[in-house]
Enzyme design. Sequence first.
Site, PDB file in Angstrom:
ATOM      1  N   GLY A  16     103.211  -1.652  -2.636  1.00 21.78           N
ATOM      2  CA  GLY A  16     103.536  -0.129  -2.280  1.00 21.78           C
ATOM      3  C   GLY A  16     104.301   0.166  -1.102  1.00 21.78           C
ATOM      4  O   GLY A  16     103.634   1.254  -0.545  1.00 21.78           O
ATOM      5  N   ALA A  17     105.540  -0.840  -0.867  1.00 18.51           N
ATOM      6  CA  ALA A  17     106.121  -0.151  -0.224  1.00 18.51           C
ATOM      7  C   ALA A  17     107.074   1.251   0.442  1.00 18.51           C
ATOM      8  O   ALA A  17     107.671   1.322   1.100  1.00 18.51           O
ATOM      9  CB  ALA A  17     107.281  -1.229   0.481  1.00 18.51           C
ATOM     10  N   SER A  18     106.997   1.713  -0.739  1.00 20.25           N
ATOM     11  CA  SER A  18     108.241   2.435  -0.865  1.00 20.25           C
ATOM     12  C   SER A  18     107.690   3.887  -0.177  1.00 20.25           C
ATOM     13  O   SER A  18     109.113   5.115   0.122  1.00 20.25           O
ATOM     14  CB  SER A  18     108.989   3.398  -2.085  1.00 20.25           C
ATOM     15  OG  SER A  18     107.684   2.796  -3.221  1.00 20.25           O
ATOM     16  N   ASP A  66     104.518  -5.810 -11.438  1.00 18.77           N
ATOM     17  CA  ASP A  66     103.144  -5.103 -11.481  1.00 18.77           C
ATOM     18  C   ASP A  66     101.864  -5.428 -11.712  1.00 18.77           C
ATOM     19  O   ASP A  66     101.880  -7.162 -11.255  1.00 18.77           O
ATOM     20  CB  ASP A  66     103.211  -4.571 -13.402  1.00 18.77           C
ATOM     21  CG  ASP A  66     101.986  -4.643 -13.957  1.00 18.77           C
ATOM     22  OD1 ASP A  66     100.728  -3.456 -12.644  1.00 18.77           O
ATOM     23  OD2 ASP A  66     101.337  -4.787 -14.668  1.00 18.77           O
ATOM     24  N   SER A 145      89.597   1.660   2.335  1.00 16.35           N
ATOM     25  CA  SER A 145      89.660   3.142   2.761  1.00 16.35           C
ATOM     26  C   SER A 145      87.665   3.176   3.387  1.00 16.35           C
ATOM     27  O   SER A 145      86.992   2.689   3.094  1.00 16.35           O
ATOM     28  CB  SER A 145      89.881   4.069   1.689  1.00 16.35           C
ATOM     29  OG  SER A 145      89.494   5.229   1.532  1.00 16.35           O
ATOM     30  N   TYR A 158      87.746   4.484  -7.540  1.00 14.51           N
ATOM     31  CA  TYR A 158      88.160   3.620  -5.978  1.00 14.51           C
ATOM     32  C   TYR A 158      87.359   3.241  -4.988  1.00 14.51           C
ATOM     33  O   TYR A 158      87.778   2.918  -4.420  1.00 14.51           O
ATOM     34  CB  TYR A 158      89.164   5.351  -5.135  1.00 14.51           C
ATOM     35  CG  TYR A 158      90.059   5.186  -4.389  1.00 14.51           C
ATOM     36  CD1 TYR A 158      90.822   4.606  -4.451  1.00 14.51           C
ATOM     37  CD2 TYR A 158      89.484   5.224  -3.579  1.00 14.51           C
ATOM     38  CE1 TYR A 158      92.280   4.412  -3.540  1.00 14.51           C
ATOM     39  CE2 TYR A 158      90.415   5.627  -2.740  1.00 14.51           C
ATOM     40  CZ  TYR A 158      91.709   5.421  -2.063  1.00 14.51           C
ATOM     41  OH  TYR A 158      92.446   4.878  -1.179  1.00 14.51           O
ATOM     42  N   LYS A 162      87.914  -0.438  -3.569  1.00 11.53           N
ATOM     43  CA  LYS A 162      87.897  -0.382  -1.593  1.00 11.53           C
ATOM     44  C   LYS A 162      86.442  -0.872  -0.943  1.00 11.53           C
ATOM     45  O   LYS A 162      87.306  -1.407   0.097  1.00 11.53           O
ATOM     46  CB  LYS A 162      87.939   1.135  -1.123  1.00 11.53           C
ATOM     47  CG  LYS A 162      90.188   1.982  -1.228  1.00 11.53           C
ATOM     48  CD  LYS A 162      91.283   0.861  -1.002  1.00 11.53           C
ATOM     49  CE  LYS A 162      91.832   1.532  -1.625  1.00 11.53           C
ATOM     50  NZ  LYS A 162      93.473   0.870  -1.015  1.00 11.53           N
ATOM     51  N   ILE A 191      94.786  11.028   5.401  1.00 14.01           N
ATOM     52  CA  ILE A 191      96.291  10.255   6.073  1.00 14.01           C
ATOM     53  C   ILE A 191      96.764  11.092   5.794  1.00 14.01           C
ATOM     54  O   ILE A 191      96.709  11.456   4.306  1.00 14.01           O
ATOM     55  CB  ILE A 191      96.280   9.282   5.876  1.00 14.01           C
ATOM     56  CG1 ILE A 191      95.160   7.825   6.132  1.00 14.01           C
ATOM     57  CG2 ILE A 191      98.097   8.597   6.419  1.00 14.01           C
ATOM     58  CD1 ILE A 191      94.880   7.687   7.885  1.00 14.01           C
TER      59      ILE A 191
END
Length: 250
Positions: A16-18, A66, A145, A158, A162, A191
């Site tokens: 999820g670097a972008s 993916d 999270s 979610y 997490k 955030i």
Amino acid sequence: MTPEKPLHDQVAIVTGASRGIGKAISLQLAAHGCHIAGVSRSESSAASIKEEVEAFGVTYRPYAVDVSSGESVQEAAKQILQDFEKIDILVNNAGITKDTLLMRMSDEDWQAVLQTNLSGAFYWTKAVTRPMSKARSGRIVNISSVIGQHGNAGQVNYAAAKAGMIGMTKSVAKELAGRNITCNCVCPGFIETDMTDELSEELKATLLEQIPLKRMGSGADIAHLVTYLAGPHSSYLTGQEITIDGGLFI
């Protein structure tokens, strides 16, 4: 004489670097001398931060993966190891949300979030365990999270994913400690990201009233903590869940 950067010539995989937190982590690790293998869902997305990262004098290579597919992750990890010849750091940051109340949540939305957020972290961790074990060194940082710690209405999938990351972190830490591999978990609060930008000003004001520091966190706040956990000064820290939420859940 300028001291050597603490992560000089190390190699980090950031999923999820972008954008958002992942981008901030990639840039901060690069600023400390780390080469980055940036993972995103498409190559164009993964490549979008290449110029910014390489401005720090390190190498950045994009990978379209993916993360919900164990086979895809395994192949990507092999390619990264071939391209960089080692893997020192893994940051499991990739994640999605498909929010709705439990009664309305489809099986598909439950599975999609669990598969991407939790199974994806499992696949990547499993993929780097062998090269890290062979090197008898490694740092794994999972981005969970506060929702995984406290739950949240409308985010059953979610929260489950997490929370699962926290349990996985502790188990991995116990399994790999003997090989000098640490595994820790960061639990961000609210955030500033693309997702929070979409919140109404009224809702933002309500959220800020609940945060003792009276501000949302930034991607840089999370990135600084991740960089510490990835570096040499955290060598005696493993199996921990570290909350970074401006005091929200004191």
